[in-house]
Design a protein around this motif. Sequence first.
Motif, PDB file in Angstrom:
ATOM      1  N   MET A   1      -0.777  33.385  98.365  1.00 35.48           N
ATOM      2  CA  MET A   1      -1.265  33.966  99.624  1.00 35.48           C
ATOM      3  C   MET A   1      -0.769  35.405  99.766  1.00 35.48           C
ATOM      4  SD  MET A   1      -2.833  33.943 102.441  1.00 35.48           S
ATOM      5  CE  MET A   1      -3.572  32.398 101.982  1.00 35.48           C
ATOM      6  N   ALA A   2      -1.647  36.257 100.244  1.00 35.78           N
ATOM      7  CA  ALA A   2      -1.280  37.650 100.401  1.00 35.78           C
ATOM      8  C   ALA A   2      -0.103  37.790 101.361  1.00 35.78           C
ATOM      9  CB  ALA A   2      -2.475  38.392 100.981  1.00 35.78           C
ATOM     10  N   PRO A 192      -6.843  44.103  87.331  1.00 37.48           N
ATOM     11  CA  PRO A 192      -5.638  43.731  86.569  1.00 37.48           C
ATOM     12  C   PRO A 192      -4.429  43.517  87.492  1.00 37.48           C
ATOM     13  CG  PRO A 192      -6.649  45.741  85.686  1.00 37.48           C
ATOM     14  CD  PRO A 192      -7.367  45.425  86.964  1.00 37.48           C
ATOM     15  N   ARG A 193      -4.527  43.959  88.760  1.00 39.90           N
ATOM     16  CA  ARG A 193      -3.407  43.788  89.691  1.00 39.90           C
ATOM     17  C   ARG A 193      -3.474  42.466  90.448  1.00 39.90           C
ATOM     18  NH1 ARG A 193      -5.730  48.292  89.934  1.00 39.90           N
ATOM     19  NH2 ARG A 193      -7.063  47.434  91.549  1.00 39.90           N
ATOM     20  N   ARG A 194      -4.408  41.586  90.047  1.00 34.74           N
ATOM     21  CA  ARG A 194      -4.646  40.386  90.878  1.00 34.74           C
ATOM     22  C   ARG A 194      -3.429  39.481  91.034  1.00 34.74           C
ATOM     23  NH1 ARG A 194      -8.192  40.070  86.793  1.00 34.74           N
ATOM     24  NH2 ARG A 194      -7.634  38.750  85.035  1.00 34.74           N
ATOM     25  N   SER A 195      -2.484  39.548  90.052  1.00 29.77           N
ATOM     26  CA  SER A 195      -1.304  38.686  90.229  1.00 29.77           C
ATOM     27  C   SER A 195      -0.296  39.342  91.184  1.00 29.77           C
ATOM     28  CB  SER A 195      -0.655  38.382  88.886  1.00 29.77           C
ATOM     29  OG  SER A 195      -0.384  39.605  88.258  1.00 29.77           O
ATOM     30  N   GLY A 196      -0.542  40.611  91.529  1.00 30.17           N
ATOM     31  CA  GLY A 196       0.329  41.306  92.492  1.00 30.17           C
ATOM     32  C   GLY A 196      -0.115  41.002  93.916  1.00 30.17           C
ATOM     33  N   PRO A 197       0.622  41.510  94.899  1.00 33.60           N
ATOM     34  CA  PRO A 197       0.283  41.196  96.297  1.00 33.60           C
ATOM     35  C   PRO A 197      -0.962  41.942  96.794  1.00 33.60           C
ATOM     36  CG  PRO A 197       2.150  42.683  96.185  1.00 33.60           C
ATOM     37  CD  PRO A 197       1.813  42.337  94.766  1.00 33.60           C
ATOM     38  N   PHE A 198      -1.662  41.329  97.728  1.00 33.79           N
ATOM     39  CA  PHE A 198      -2.746  42.007  98.452  1.00 33.79           C
ATOM     40  C   PHE A 198      -2.239  42.144  99.881  1.00 33.79           C
ATOM     41  CE2 PHE A 198      -6.655  41.909 101.048  1.00 33.79           C
ATOM     42  CZ  PHE A 198      -7.339  42.965 100.453  1.00 33.79           C
ATOM     43  N   VAL A 199      -1.891  43.358 100.237  1.00 31.86           N
ATOM     44  CA  VAL A 199      -1.238  43.583 101.525  1.00 31.86           C
ATOM     45  C   VAL A 199      -2.224  44.277 102.470  1.00 31.86           C
ATOM     46  CG1 VAL A 199       0.677  44.772 102.657  1.00 31.86           C
ATOM     47  CG2 VAL A 199       1.011  43.748 100.419  1.00 31.86           C
ATOM     48  N   ASN A 239       3.639  47.323  96.223  1.00 36.43           N
ATOM     49  CA  ASN A 239       3.878  47.791  94.857  1.00 36.43           C
ATOM     50  C   ASN A 239       3.423  46.743  93.852  1.00 36.43           C
ATOM     51  OD1 ASN A 239       4.648  50.411  94.699  1.00 36.43           O
ATOM     52  ND2 ASN A 239       6.859  50.018  94.897  1.00 36.43           N
ATOM     53  N   GLY A 240       2.670  47.201  92.853  1.00 40.42           N
ATOM     54  CA  GLY A 240       2.173  46.283  91.827  1.00 40.42           C
ATOM     55  C   GLY A 240       0.898  45.561  92.245  1.00 40.42           C
ATOM     56  N   GLY A 241       0.470  45.774  93.477  1.00 41.47           N
ATOM     57  CA  GLY A 241      -0.754  45.091  93.938  1.00 41.47           C
ATOM     58  C   GLY A 241      -1.691  46.066  94.615  1.00 41.47           C
ATOM     59  N   THR A 242      -2.273  45.633  95.731  1.00 38.99           N
ATOM     60  CA  THR A 242      -3.221  46.487  96.453  1.00 38.99           C
ATOM     61  C   THR A 242      -2.791  46.574  97.910  1.00 38.99           C
ATOM     62  OG1 THR A 242      -5.011  45.708  95.030  1.00 38.99           O
ATOM     63  CG2 THR A 242      -5.670  46.753  97.088  1.00 38.99           C
ATOM     64  N   GLY A 281       1.195  50.648  93.512  1.00 33.72           N
ATOM     65  CA  GLY A 281       0.032  49.834  93.908  1.00 33.72           C
ATOM     66  C   GLY A 281      -1.227  50.686  93.953  1.00 33.72           C
ATOM     67  N   ARG A 282      -2.323  50.032  94.327  1.00 32.60           N
ATOM     68  CA  ARG A 282      -3.563  50.777  94.527  1.00 32.60           C
ATOM     69  C   ARG A 282      -3.885  50.761  96.020  1.00 32.60           C
ATOM     70  NH1 ARG A 282      -9.718  49.424  92.701  1.00 32.60           N
ATOM     71  NH2 ARG A 282     -10.446  51.558  92.880  1.00 32.60           N
ATOM     72  N   ILE A 283      -4.420  51.882  96.501  1.00 35.61           N
ATOM     73  CA  ILE A 283      -4.755  51.931  97.926  1.00 35.61           C
ATOM     74  C   ILE A 283      -6.276  51.847  98.108  1.00 35.61           C
ATOM     75  CG2 ILE A 283      -4.677  53.334 100.033  1.00 35.61           C
ATOM     76  CD1 ILE A 283      -1.973  54.361  99.168  1.00 35.61           C
ATOM     77  N   ILE A 284      -6.702  50.903  98.934  1.00 33.91           N
ATOM     78  CA  ILE A 284      -8.113  50.835  99.337  1.00 33.91           C
ATOM     79  C   ILE A 284      -8.128  50.991 100.858  1.00 33.91           C
ATOM     80  CG2 ILE A 284     -10.227  49.443  99.376  1.00 33.91           C
ATOM     81  CD1 ILE A 284      -9.319  47.992  96.909  1.00 33.91           C
TER      82      ILE A 284
END
Length: 445
Positions: A1-2, A192-199, A239-242, A281-284
């Motif tokens: 879960m995010a 590729p960041r899917r195992s990282g957090p989605f915040v 960090n490490g996610g989105t 991380g990546r920013i959307i």
Amino acid sequence: MAKSFLTLPESLMNIDNDPPSNRSLLIYSSQIEDGKKMEEVFSKPGRKIQTTNSISTAKKILERSDCTMLIVAVSGKDCDGIKLLEWTNDTILGIKKVGVAMTESPDIYNKVYKLGADHCFYFDSLVVDRLTIAIEKCHKEDQRWFQRNSNAFQGCSRRINIESNSNSTLLLSGPQGVGKSAIARVIHDSSPRRSGPFVVAECAHYLSATESMDIFRGKETGVKHPLYRNQQGLLAQANGGTLYIHEVCMLPLHVQEVLATVIQRGVFTPQNLTKEIKFTGRIILSTKVNLAEKVRDGDFSEALFHCIHSNVVIVPPLSDCQDDIIPLAECFIKQICAESGIKSPRLTKGAINKLTNHIWTGNVRELFSTISRACYEFRGETLGKDDIVLNEIPKNRESHTRHYRVQRALRQTKGNKAQAAMLLGINRSTLYAWIKAEGIPKDYR
Ligand SMILES: Nc1ncnc2c1ncn2[C@@H]1O[C@H](COP(=O)(O)OP(=O)(O)OP(=O)(O)O)[C@@H](O)[C@H]1O
């Protein structure tokens, strides 16, 4: 879960991730009317809600430990809600807690947070809307992304695929309810960041400019407050996610400036620290307003605008994607009925026509709510046109929307009627009828 600082949706998501038999929510309010109002806001098919105005009943229910979330009305006059929260602090572990303030008062918010609540809201009509949206968002977590195939959505689908393999900052732009948050999630889940957090940063929920800054940058030390749990800000958490920043223009300008630095230099400095930390991380981001206009009016950071305006995915309104309406509706029927354990009804021709001819100003969100309501109330094998209850928009606004859509399609196709009709998902004779009804010049381009 995010993981998210936005604890209300997360809490609700957690509820919905529990096995169905355990999904239960307790609402406590000493005022019966307030309890009923809250129950309306939180109810949904498949969710068990118990509402009580008696503190001793609330305690008994909580002690039986079949509740995953407690929603408590708190107000200045009536301290029972606060007392119940105090009691749960000492007695009940592992339950999500939300305070709903019946009067707007920072003192109450502070008290409620100090008592370990995951979130506190002021219960006015605006917040009711936000809560409803938050609940929908939680619901969405259970929903699978439905692949849309209409012509108008093709460009968007292509970009979703491309963006899943990219690391650059991305802006999702489109009106309310078109699916920007859902798209951000899909991009994260296929990246590729899917195992990282989605915040998720829900900018509209932050109470003050200082709070926004704290939430983004985090604190090295500070008050023990659920918002600063782990003293980590959203940037560190993502960090490490989105990091998905919903409605970026709601952020105060100085936080926008901090974001611009993060995007340009890939570093940030937590509050109370002097050392820079690398952001991996990546920013959307998403917006439903025109950011260029906001910059012009001095309401949006020019630096941030220049960092994000070159990589934008425009998500079209649902009414531009006529061919998606029925497949999406059918997909929602299946999801909702499966969740409530009932057999999915078929849409009749009348219902299909009604859904196709409606102007969906609330977009996919409005379609989802309309279908939920119909499924919830229906009793039979088919959903007919009378089972579909639409939010009627005043005539002039509907006409205005259609006027605007026709003009836009004609402009986009330089006046080519066949192409414009295709873009609008209608046939040519309907387009001619609309042009006439809207008083648009025949040679409009
Ligand atoms: N392709 C899709 N498949 C399934 N559900 C969808 C799809 N697109 C949107 N939805 C649903 O529609 C609702 C609205 O979508 P979402 O919250 O992503 O919109 P939004 O553009 O972020 O809205 P806003 O900016 O107003 O918050 C959600 O319940 C979402 O799950």
